[in-house]
Design a protein around this motif. Structure first.
Motif, PDB file in Angstrom:
ATOM      1  N   VAL A   1       0.768  -1.261   0.170  1.00  0.00           N
ATOM      2  CA  VAL A   1      -0.046  -0.082   0.045  1.00  0.00           C
ATOM      3  C   VAL A   1       0.947   1.184   0.080  1.00  0.00           C
ATOM      4  O   VAL A   1       0.443   2.243  -0.759  1.00  0.00           O
ATOM      5  CB  VAL A   1      -0.989  -0.120   1.297  1.00  0.00           C
ATOM      6  N   ASP A   2       2.193   1.024   0.748  1.00  0.00           N
ATOM      7  CA  ASP A   2       2.795   2.392   0.742  1.00  0.00           C
ATOM      8  C   ASP A   2       3.803   2.609  -0.130  1.00  0.00           C
ATOM      9  O   ASP A   2       4.529   3.493  -0.417  1.00  0.00           O
ATOM     10  CB  ASP A   2       3.699   2.224   1.937  1.00  0.00           C
ATOM     11  N   GLY A   3       3.860   1.413  -1.392  1.00  0.00           N
ATOM     12  CA  GLY A   3       4.843   1.317  -2.480  1.00  0.00           C
ATOM     13  C   GLY A   3       6.113   1.094  -2.059  1.00  0.00           C
ATOM     14  O   GLY A   3       6.921   1.500  -2.880  1.00  0.00           O
ATOM     15  N   THR A   4       6.361   0.620  -0.792  1.00  0.00           N
ATOM     16  CA  THR A   4       7.904   0.195  -0.382  1.00  0.00           C
ATOM     17  C   THR A   4       8.052  -1.364  -0.632  1.00  0.00           C
ATOM     18  O   THR A   4       9.002  -1.913  -0.128  1.00  0.00           O
ATOM     19  CB  THR A   4       8.026   0.504   1.043  1.00  0.00           C
ATOM     20  N   ALA A   5       7.270  -1.995  -1.033  1.00  0.00           N
ATOM     21  CA  ALA A   5       7.165  -3.506  -0.836  1.00  0.00           C
ATOM     22  C   ALA A   5       8.390  -4.026  -1.917  1.00  0.00           C
ATOM     23  O   ALA A   5       8.784  -3.506  -3.239  1.00  0.00           O
ATOM     24  CB  ALA A   5       5.959  -4.233  -1.233  1.00  0.00           C
ATOM     25  N   GLU A   6       9.025  -5.143  -1.588  1.00  0.00           N
ATOM     26  CA  GLU A   6      10.027  -5.955  -2.459  1.00  0.00           C
ATOM     27  C   GLU A   6       9.694  -7.312  -2.145  1.00  0.00           C
ATOM     28  O   GLU A   6       9.219  -7.800  -1.293  1.00  0.00           O
ATOM     29  CB  GLU A   6      11.322  -5.535  -1.960  1.00  0.00           C
ATOM     30  N   ILE A   7       9.947  -7.903  -3.413  1.00  0.00           N
ATOM     31  CA  ILE A   7       9.876  -9.515  -3.412  1.00  0.00           C
ATOM     32  C   ILE A   7      11.075  -9.872  -3.758  1.00  0.00           C
ATOM     33  O   ILE A   7      11.716  -9.702  -4.767  1.00  0.00           O
ATOM     34  CB  ILE A   7       8.470  -9.834  -4.625  1.00  0.00           C
ATOM     35  N   TRP A   8      11.746 -10.582  -2.952  1.00  0.00           N
ATOM     36  CA  TRP A   8      13.112 -11.429  -3.164  1.00  0.00           C
ATOM     37  C   TRP A   8      12.670 -12.878  -3.352  1.00  0.00           C
ATOM     38  O   TRP A   8      12.033 -13.608  -2.654  1.00  0.00           O
ATOM     39  CB  TRP A   8      13.673 -11.480  -1.934  1.00  0.00           C
ATOM     40  N   ALA A   9      13.131 -13.477  -4.499  1.00  0.00           N
ATOM     41  CA  ALA A   9      13.221 -14.726  -4.964  1.00  0.00           C
ATOM     42  C   ALA A   9      14.445 -15.409  -5.299  1.00  0.00           C
ATOM     43  O   ALA A   9      14.992 -15.068  -6.445  1.00  0.00           O
ATOM     44  CB  ALA A   9      11.886 -14.684  -6.038  1.00  0.00           C
ATOM     45  N   PRO A  10      14.947 -16.094  -4.103  1.00  0.00           N
ATOM     46  CA  PRO A  10      16.215 -16.721  -4.906  1.00  0.00           C
ATOM     47  C   PRO A  10      16.028 -17.848  -5.721  1.00  0.00           C
ATOM     48  O   PRO A  10      15.322 -18.752  -5.439  1.00  0.00           O
ATOM     49  CB  PRO A  10      16.818 -17.378  -3.184  1.00  0.00           C
ATOM     50  N   ALA A  11      17.110 -17.982  -6.185  1.00  0.00           N
ATOM     51  CA  ALA A  11      17.047 -19.202  -7.331  1.00  0.00           C
ATOM     52  C   ALA A  11      17.775 -20.544  -6.902  1.00  0.00           C
ATOM     53  O   ALA A  11      18.631 -20.329  -6.098  1.00  0.00           O
ATOM     54  CB  ALA A  11      17.741 -19.067  -8.820  1.00  0.00           C
ATOM     55  N   SER A  12      17.026 -21.436  -7.150  1.00  0.00           N
ATOM     56  CA  SER A  12      17.828 -22.950  -6.645  1.00  0.00           C
ATOM     57  C   SER A  12      18.725 -23.523  -7.556  1.00  0.00           C
ATOM     58  O   SER A  12      18.179 -23.540  -8.826  1.00  0.00           O
ATOM     59  CB  SER A  12      16.649 -23.755  -6.296  1.00  0.00           C
ATOM     60  N   GLY A  13      19.895 -23.910  -7.503  1.00  0.00           N
ATOM     61  CA  GLY A  13      20.862 -24.662  -8.375  1.00  0.00           C
ATOM     62  C   GLY A  13      21.702 -23.595  -8.984  1.00  0.00           C
ATOM     63  O   GLY A  13      22.282 -23.950  -9.757  1.00  0.00           O
ATOM     64  N   VAL A  14      21.506 -22.150  -8.901  1.00  0.00           N
ATOM     65  CA  VAL A  14      22.437 -21.336  -9.447  1.00  0.00           C
ATOM     66  C   VAL A  14      22.660 -20.091  -8.363  1.00  0.00           C
ATOM     67  O   VAL A  14      21.495 -19.913  -7.575  1.00  0.00           O
ATOM     68  CB  VAL A  14      21.669 -20.412 -10.788  1.00  0.00           C
ATOM     69  N   PRO A  15      23.696 -19.354  -8.134  1.00  0.00           N
ATOM     70  CA  PRO A  15      23.857 -18.493  -7.247  1.00  0.00           C
ATOM     71  C   PRO A  15      23.280 -17.107  -7.508  1.00  0.00           C
ATOM     72  O   PRO A  15      24.075 -16.187  -7.524  1.00  0.00           O
ATOM     73  CB  PRO A  15      25.305 -18.560  -7.039  1.00  0.00           C
ATOM     74  N   VAL A  16      22.022 -16.911  -7.764  1.00  0.00           N
ATOM     75  CA  VAL A  16      21.369 -15.677  -8.256  1.00  0.00           C
ATOM     76  C   VAL A  16      20.196 -15.619  -7.193  1.00  0.00           C
ATOM     77  O   VAL A  16      19.275 -16.362  -7.039  1.00  0.00           O
ATOM     78  CB  VAL A  16      21.066 -15.698  -9.698  1.00  0.00           C
ATOM     79  N   ILE A  17      19.928 -14.116  -6.969  1.00  0.00           N
ATOM     80  CA  ILE A  17      18.695 -13.713  -6.235  1.00  0.00           C
ATOM     81  C   ILE A  17      18.012 -12.755  -6.927  1.00  0.00           C
ATOM     82  O   ILE A  17      18.486 -11.608  -7.504  1.00  0.00           O
ATOM     83  CB  ILE A  17      18.940 -13.393  -4.671  1.00  0.00           C
ATOM     84  N   TYR A  18      16.600 -13.046  -7.354  1.00  0.00           N
ATOM     85  CA  TYR A  18      15.835 -11.823  -7.874  1.00  0.00           C
ATOM     86  C   TYR A  18      15.291 -11.084  -7.110  1.00  0.00           C
ATOM     87  O   TYR A  18      14.488 -11.567  -6.100  1.00  0.00           O
ATOM     88  CB  TYR A  18      15.059 -12.642  -8.863  1.00  0.00           C
ATOM     89  N   ARG A  19      15.155  -9.625  -7.305  1.00  0.00           N
ATOM     90  CA  ARG A  19      14.602  -8.867  -6.536  1.00  0.00           C
ATOM     91  C   ARG A  19      13.672  -7.857  -7.074  1.00  0.00           C
ATOM     92  O   ARG A  19      14.231  -6.908  -8.131  1.00  0.00           O
ATOM     93  CB  ARG A  19      15.460  -8.119  -5.533  1.00  0.00           C
ATOM     94  N   TRP A  20      12.333  -7.822  -6.812  1.00  0.00           N
ATOM     95  CA  TRP A  20      11.325  -6.957  -7.510  1.00  0.00           C
ATOM     96  C   TRP A  20      11.268  -6.048  -6.461  1.00  0.00           C
ATOM     97  O   TRP A  20      10.744  -6.118  -5.221  1.00  0.00           O
ATOM     98  CB  TRP A  20      10.108  -7.401  -8.031  1.00  0.00           C
ATOM     99  N   THR A  21      11.442  -4.440  -6.879  1.00  0.00           N
ATOM    100  CA  THR A  21      10.824  -3.268  -6.202  1.00  0.00           C
ATOM    101  C   THR A  21       9.576  -2.824  -6.712  1.00  0.00           C
ATOM    102  O   THR A  21       9.345  -2.999  -7.795  1.00  0.00           O
ATOM    103  CB  THR A  21      11.967  -2.433  -5.936  1.00  0.00           C
ATOM    104  N   MET A  22       9.070  -1.721  -6.088  1.00  0.00           N
ATOM    105  CA  MET A  22       8.175  -1.222  -6.531  1.00  0.00           C
ATOM    106  C   MET A  22       8.323   0.513  -7.285  1.00  0.00           C
ATOM    107  O   MET A  22       9.512   1.062  -6.859  1.00  0.00           O
ATOM    108  CB  MET A  22       7.017  -0.875  -5.609  1.00  0.00           C
ATOM    109  N   ASN A  23       7.734   1.035  -7.955  1.00  0.00           N
ATOM    110  CA  ASN A  23       7.517   2.424  -8.581  1.00  0.00           C
ATOM    111  C   ASN A  23       5.942   2.913  -8.372  1.00  0.00           C
ATOM    112  O   ASN A  23       5.165   2.161  -7.764  1.00  0.00           O
ATOM    113  CB  ASN A  23       8.088   2.469  -9.902  1.00  0.00           C
ATOM    114  N   GLY A  24       5.983   4.019  -8.888  1.00  0.00           N
ATOM    115  CA  GLY A  24       4.498   4.441  -8.939  1.00  0.00           C
ATOM    116  C   GLY A  24       3.506   3.814  -9.675  1.00  0.00           C
ATOM    117  O   GLY A  24       2.293   4.157  -9.328  1.00  0.00           O
ATOM    118  N   ASP A  25       3.769   2.897 -10.483  1.00  0.00           N
ATOM    119  CA  ASP A  25       3.088   2.062 -11.083  1.00  0.00           C
ATOM    120  C   ASP A  25       2.685   0.896 -10.640  1.00  0.00           C
ATOM    121  O   ASP A  25       2.087  -0.157 -11.127  1.00  0.00           O
ATOM    122  CB  ASP A  25       3.227   2.188 -12.702  1.00  0.00           C
ATOM    123  N   GLY A  26       3.313   0.317  -9.463  1.00  0.00           N
ATOM    124  CA  GLY A  26       3.393  -0.863  -9.035  1.00  0.00           C
ATOM    125  C   GLY A  26       4.728  -1.694  -9.116  1.00  0.00           C
ATOM    126  O   GLY A  26       5.729  -0.843  -8.636  1.00  0.00           O
TER     127      GLY A  26
END
Length: 783
Positions: free
Chosen positions: A550-575
């Motif tokens: 609701v405040d537009g500050t949310a982040e979604i962290w999704a670590p990959a399995s089997g590879v050394p990478v983490i994906y991170r989605w942040t928010m802007n004014g449109d979502g």
């Protein structure tokens, strides 16, 4: 000091019982002394060789039995026959401070047949309490040098075998008991035959005054640490007015066996409990002494069991693990630890006894074992058996290494269990179908795919007691959710307590990773992430959410399995941004079922099955690794509880037959290698969890933290750590180190995703992407 006798003429008891066996039910005279007020014992004998002994509550049960002059056995071809006795009056005027009852069977018992005995009590013979298992569980005196006075074997026509059962403890006002017999054929159809059943009633009497303690002379080898000295203990002269010496056979102690006594976990008179076992072992079963070498009460008091030699030799042969007494020492934790953990005080006292003997005899901590490792028994209970590995053995080694002070464990209260360990699993548990857990407001949310034909579910439970809302059937709306190998798998909640869930994709180049948000429990899901790339990454075993949607500050962290990478989605004014940030782990570590717990300063904890818990900078630079002795590789999900100055507190999900619980750890942010274990929650059960799937959710209160645990096939649990007053490590205005907002090389979204403020629009099942296939949903993920 002369050894006191509980029974007058105790060595004549066998003859007394032999004479009593000629009658259908005979009461042996109760004996008492003044040393422990209320001390008395008596027996009732049921003779099944005569129809007079078949006094069963349901006479129709006789039809399931076969009876002859030898006794009773399962009738006809029935594999199991079960009968309940009529009410039996307690043959003691009163019991102080409680009543203990044990069965002893006489007859013929083929190796793989079973006779189960249960006992329950009543104050009036009308309202009955629960059944308690009193079956034989492998204790026994197998010393050929002892002239044993058995209670009943060898009686004419009965057979030459006896099965002593376990003591069952009842309140002092119990005036009636019933027994329930289950006679079970073996796999060849061979049946047990029960000729007699004797019930032994014990009132141990009340202990008066303070219990004196003493210590043994220091007999440690010169190389042993001072901390490995025998701690103070309650001698026999204090708990039973018995001599502290005897000429019992010696054991060549090379292994240490841990038991539980299957007795109450609370008492105002632990010495009376110990006297009950002494009375039963010596005066009923005819053993040379109490079976255990040592006993530890929940308050940490250590009781001497078997008498030591007059020359001070403590390696006397016990009667605690039939067939293995000649080379073991038996330590019994007083209480029942099937679904309850032993107290920290008891664990510490037991560890000190074990460390003393290990130092004296040069025994490796790997040879501290549970009774179940030596035979077919559940002893010492699942909870205590688990602690052999995660607490007791490490603590013994710590003492042997010279550390005298245990690391304090924060006490926790079990708020509730909806778990198989207490036969209370939620109805939809099973088939490896429970995946993710989140807490929000006064509710917890469980991702489940228990009904393939109906699609995925997000089941809703009360956080107060774990009950399922809507009579257990409440689920968030999942209409329109589709795609992925598993349509829904992982879940977390934002700062306002609203859930966000994600699917699981095993090949990001062929499937779209999607995440959904529910503004309230009555809303349709809003798709907030819809992403695909060109590499075959696996994504969605676990997710972590920070900030507020609701405040537009949310982040979604999704670590990959089997590879050394983490994906991170942040928010802007449109979502949420179309492009996730990619955080590469500098040490290249990979594991399955990867999980991440982000901090307020941009750093994060990372854990995965087969790897150690690690702390990273926000750009993926490794800061340190938590030792495997603190967090084992059989773990994955990780959640932050908060911080105490430089120390981070976290909960890690542990899987496997000795786990299915959460471990609470303290991690110095400046030195993760100095981490320590601060507690282990109760195991939810020991059911198979082949995918090692489970999760943790956290509720931070004023002055305490609640930890919720999910273990697939095993259940849910909630625990309150009352002494934790932590500041937030996950505030709603996070500061992050900047990382490149780009995909790993070769990755790009397949198509732009239009997201309406503040986040998304209701899901349209036909909006593209890979639609769900039942065959894919049935796929079990090998991890």
């Amino acid at each position: 000091m002369q050894e006191r006798k509980y029974w007058q003429g105790a060595r004549t008891l066998a003859a007394t019982l032999a004479l009593a066996a000629l009658l259908p039910a005979t009461q042996a005279a109760a004996q008492s002394t003044a040393e422990f007020p209320g001390e008395a014992a008596a027996s009732e004998i049921m003779d099944f060789r005569s129809m007079h002994g078949l006094a069963f509550e349901d006479r129709a049960a006789l039809l399931s039995l076969s009876w002859d002059e030898r006794g009773i056995q399962p009738g006809g071809r029935e594999p199991v026959s079960r009968v309940i006795s009529q009410a039996i009056a307690v043959p003691l005027e009163e019991a102080r401070p409680f009543l203990a009852v044990a069965p002893v069977l006489a007859g013929r018992f083929p190796a793989h047949s079973l006779v189960e005995v249960e006992i329950r009590g009543s104050s009036d013979g009308v309202a009955w309490g629960e059944w308690f298992d009193a079956s034989h569980h492998g204790h026994g005196d197998d010393d050929p040098g002892h002239e044993l006075m058995r209670a009943m074997p060898g009686l004419p026509g009965v057979g030459d075998e006896s099965l002593p059962g376990e003591l069952v403890f009842f309140d002092a006002d119990t005036r009636f008991v019933q027994y329930r017999l289950s006679l079970i054929r073996d796999f060849h159809g061979t049946a047990p035959i029960v000729g007699e059943l004797a019930l032994h009633f014990i009132s141990p009497g009340e202990t008066r005054g303070e219990l004196e303690t003493q210590s043994l002379p220091d007999q440690r080898p010169a190389t042993a640490a001072p901390q490995a000295a025998m701690p103070n203990y309650v001698p026999r002269s204090s708990w039973g007015n018995l001599s502290n010496t005897g000429w019992l056979s010696l054991a060549s102690v090379s292994q240490l066996v841990v038991h539980h006594t299957v007795s109450p976990n609370s008492s105002n008179d632990w010495a009376a409990t110990v006297r009950s076992f002494y009375n039963y072992h010596v005066h009923t079963l005819g053993w040379a002494d109490i079976g255990y070498n040592w006993l530890v009460a929940p308050n940490g008091a250590i009781f001497q069991g078997r008498a030591h030699r007059p020359d001070g030799n403590t390696n006397v042969r016990g009667a605690h693990a039939a067939g293995h007494n000649s080379y073991t020492m038996g330590l019994a934790y007083i209480g029942t630890y099937t679904s309850v953990n032993p107290t920290s005080a008891a664990v510490e006292s037991g560890a000190r006894v074990l460390a003393w003997k290990a130092a004296e005899r040069g025994i490796s901590t790997s040879l501290i074992r549970g009774h179940r490792d030596y035979g077919s028994t559940a002893c010492p209970g699942n909870m205590l058996y688990n602690r052999l590995f995660d607490t007791l053995r490490p603590r013994v080694q710590q003492i042997l290494d010279g550390d005298s002070a245990p690391e304090p464990e924060p006490p926790f209260d079990t708020l509730w269990h909806r778990a198989d360990a207490v036969n209370a699993n939620p109805w939809y548990f099973g088939n490896n179908a429970q995946r993710g857990l989140a807490f929000g407001g006064d509710r917890i949310y469980v991702v489940s795919r228990h009904s393939e034909q109906w699609g995925p579910h997000v089941m809703v439970h009360s956080a107060a007691d774990g009950s399922g809302l809507g009579n257990g059937g409440a689920s968030l709306d999942t209409s329109g959710i589709a795609g992925g190998t598993l349509v829904l798998n992982a879940i977390d909640s934002d700062a306002s307590g609203r859930p966000l869930a994600a699917n699981l994709v095993t090949d990001l180049s062929q499937q779209r990773f999607r995440a959904y948000y529910w503004p309230d429990d009555a809303s349709e899901p809003l798709r907030v992430v819809d992403f695909s790339g060109q590499s075959a990454h696996r994504l969605g075993d676990h997710i972590a959410v920070r900030g507020s949607v609701v405040d537009g500050t949310a982040e979604i962290w999704a670590p990959a399995s089997g590879v050394p990478v983490i994906y991170r989605w942040t928010m802007n004014g449109d979502g949420f941004n179309h492009w996730p940030q990619a955080i590469h782990l500098s040490d290249g570590v990979v594991g399955t079922s990867a999980a991440v717990a982000p901090l307020e300063n941009g750093r994060f904890l990372w854990n995965a099955t087969g790897q150690h818990l690690r702390l990273y900078e926000g750009n993926g630079a490794l800061l340190g690794t938590v030792p495997g002795g603190i967090v084992a590789r059989d773990s994955n999900a990780v959640r932050l509880l908060g911080r105490d100055g430089d120390d981070l507190w976290a909960a890690v999900y542990q899987f496997g037959s000795s786990n299915e619980n959460a471990r609470i750890v303290r991690i110095p942010e400046s030195n993760p290698a100095g981490a320590g274990s601060l507690g282990v929650t109760t195991s939810l059960a020991a059911n198979s969890n082949p995918n090692a799937s489970g999760d943790i959710a956290v509720r931070r209160n004023q002055g305490s933290v609640d930890v919720f645990v999910l273990a697939s096939n095993n259940g849910l649990g909630a625990y309150r750590f009352a002494q934790l007053d932590l500041s937030s490590a996950q505030d709603d205005a996070p500061r992050h180190e900047e990382v490149d907002a780009v995909e790993p090389a070769g990755h790009a979204p397949r198509e732009p995703i239009s997201v309406a403020p503040p986040i998304a629009t209701p899901v349209d099942a036909a909006s593209g992407g890979v639609e769900h296939s039942p065959a894919l949903m049935d796929l079990e993920l090998n991890q």
